[in-house]
Design a protein around this motif. Structure first.
Motif, PDB file in Angstrom:
ATOM      1  N   ALA A 163      -0.608   2.376 -34.807  1.00 13.64           N
ATOM      2  CA  ALA A 163      -1.084   1.002 -34.763  1.00 13.64           C
ATOM      3  C   ALA A 163       0.125   0.096 -34.699  1.00 13.64           C
ATOM      4  CB  ALA A 163      -1.939   0.675 -35.987  1.00 13.64           C
ATOM      5  N   GLN A 164       0.147  -0.788 -33.721  1.00 16.68           N
ATOM      6  CA  GLN A 164       1.232  -1.746 -33.540  1.00 16.68           C
ATOM      7  C   GLN A 164       2.606  -1.075 -33.542  1.00 16.68           C
ATOM      8  OE1 GLN A 164       0.360  -4.592 -36.685  1.00 16.68           O
ATOM      9  NE2 GLN A 164      -0.938  -5.778 -35.298  1.00 16.68           N
ATOM     10  N   ALA A 191      -1.269   0.313 -28.967  1.00 20.38           N
ATOM     11  CA  ALA A 191      -0.683   0.859 -30.194  1.00 20.38           C
ATOM     12  C   ALA A 191       0.711   1.428 -29.978  1.00 20.38           C
ATOM     13  CB  ALA A 191      -1.597   1.942 -30.779  1.00 20.38           C
ATOM     14  N   LEU A 238     -10.177   5.888 -42.616  1.00 23.00           N
ATOM     15  CA  LEU A 238      -9.183   5.873 -41.531  1.00 23.00           C
ATOM     16  C   LEU A 238      -9.880   5.832 -40.178  1.00 23.00           C
ATOM     17  CD1 LEU A 238      -6.092   6.238 -40.863  1.00 23.00           C
ATOM     18  CD2 LEU A 238      -6.650   8.639 -40.504  1.00 23.00           C
ATOM     19  N   GLY A 268      -5.051   6.063 -31.317  1.00 26.11           N
ATOM     20  CA  GLY A 268      -4.897   4.655 -31.669  1.00 26.11           C
ATOM     21  C   GLY A 268      -5.486   3.774 -30.594  1.00 26.11           C
ATOM     22  N   VAL A 277      -1.878   8.906 -36.003  1.00 29.36           N
ATOM     23  CA  VAL A 277      -2.569   7.669 -35.638  1.00 29.36           C
ATOM     24  C   VAL A 277      -1.532   6.560 -35.591  1.00 29.36           C
ATOM     25  CG1 VAL A 277      -4.384   6.041 -36.238  1.00 29.36           C
ATOM     26  CG2 VAL A 277      -4.672   8.471 -36.752  1.00 29.36           C
ATOM     27  N   ALA A 336     -11.264   2.380 -39.528  1.00 30.11           N
ATOM     28  CA  ALA A 336     -10.241   1.340 -39.397  1.00 30.11           C
ATOM     29  C   ALA A 336      -9.465   1.437 -38.090  1.00 30.11           C
ATOM     30  CB  ALA A 336      -9.277   1.411 -40.591  1.00 30.11           C
ATOM     31  N   TYR A 337      -9.183   2.681 -37.642  1.00 30.05           N
ATOM     32  CA  TYR A 337      -8.256   2.831 -36.505  1.00 30.05           C
ATOM     33  C   TYR A 337      -8.839   3.549 -35.290  1.00 30.05           C
ATOM     34  CZ  TYR A 337      -4.645   1.462 -39.848  1.00 30.05           C
ATOM     35  OH  TYR A 337      -3.887   0.788 -40.769  1.00 30.05           O
ATOM     36  N   LEU A 338      -9.887   4.340 -35.486  1.00 27.72           N
ATOM     37  CA  LEU A 338     -10.350   5.200 -34.408  1.00 27.72           C
ATOM     38  C   LEU A 338     -11.728   4.828 -33.872  1.00 27.72           C
ATOM     39  CD1 LEU A 338      -9.113   8.640 -35.798  1.00 27.72           C
ATOM     40  CD2 LEU A 338      -7.926   7.044 -34.266  1.00 27.72           C
ATOM     41  N   VAL A 340       0.682   5.298 -38.644  1.00 28.02           N
ATOM     42  CA  VAL A 340       0.023   4.887 -39.881  1.00 28.02           C
ATOM     43  C   VAL A 340      -0.638   6.063 -40.596  1.00 28.02           C
ATOM     44  CG1 VAL A 340      -0.318   2.521 -39.116  1.00 28.02           C
ATOM     45  CG2 VAL A 340      -2.083   4.227 -38.634  1.00 28.02           C
TER      46      VAL A 340
END
Length: 238
Positions: free
Chosen positions: A212-213, A41, A231, A37, A210, A234-236, A217
């Motif tokens: 996030a915040q 994160a 994915l 993340g 993963v 968006a995140y990695l 997720v």
């Protein structure tokens, strides 16, 4: 496979401000699970909470079925948990060998430390050559090796490893990842690996989560996450 580590509904933070929100994860024994993340994160807070450095607000942390919440550090170590924090935590004023002896500080059988020390030197021959040198005389790669070796002296079942590649040359990173694979395959070590170098982490991990915040997720096999284009983008970041 039986989960050695199981986290259920874990919420934790600092000064009453939550960072982790209802985190669930399971790490089967003898596997490597990567925690991925962006910065912020909650990855490092997760490891700090698992190792008792941050008190959880709610949730459970189960190691082999036993709840770890509230246990002092020495009990966590004796139950088989080791934490290698970001920044490596080497004590600069002590020699390599003195740092390694500290790894066995809370072992019940401290008189039997010579065997684990010998094994650490076999894993890291460079440390044996530098055993009389102080921590501040080591390179970044040697310091990371020393931090790993010190944790292994305690003979852990579960290692929490935070950003082992940070600031290191690619060749050293590859050596560390190969070592983690060897410790899993030959020694049955279970590893929860927080790592910004996503490609390196997924190259050795069996599974990954993963974040996030402060929330999980996604959770799947490492191969499945590599193959999930949406994915990854968006995140990695790759």
């Amino acid at each position: 496979m039986t989960a050695l580590l199981r986290v259920e509904g874990l919420t934790a933070g600092y000064g009453g401000v939550p960072v982790l929100h209802d985190v669930d994860l399971a790490v089967p024994e003898g596997t490597i699970c990567a925690v991925l993340g962006a910065n912020g994160a909650g990855k490092t807070t997760l490891l700090r909470t698992l190792s008792g450095m941050v008190r959880p607000d709610r949730g459970r942390i189960l190691l082999d079925g036993s709840d770890l919440r509230g246990l002092p550090v020495e009990q966590l170590i004796r139950r088989g948990l080791a934490h290698v924090p970001e920044g490596r935590g080497v004590i600069d004023e002590l020699t390599v060998e003195e740092n390694l002896w500290l790894g066995g500080l809370f072992r019940a059988d401290r008189r039997a430390l010579r065997g684990p020390l010998r094994e650490a030197y076999e894993l890291f021959p460079a440390l044996y050559a530098r055993r009389r040198h102080a921590g501040h005389q080591l390179s970044g790669g040697e310091r990371q090796m020393l931090a790993l070796a010190r944790a292994l002296v305690a003979k852990p079942r579960l290692m929490l490893l935070d950003e082992p590649s940070l600031g290191l040359a690619p060749l050293v990173v590859a050596q560390i990842m190969a070592l983690l694979r060897r410790l899993r395959d030959d020694g049955g070590l279970t590893v929860l690996l927080v790592e910004q170098n996503v490609r390196s982490a997924l190259s050795v991990a069996d599974s990954a989560v993963v974040m996030a915040q402060g929330r999980v997720v996604a959770a799947d096999s490492a191969g499945a996450l590599v193959g999930d284009d949406a994915l990854r983008h968006a995140y990695l970041g790759f």
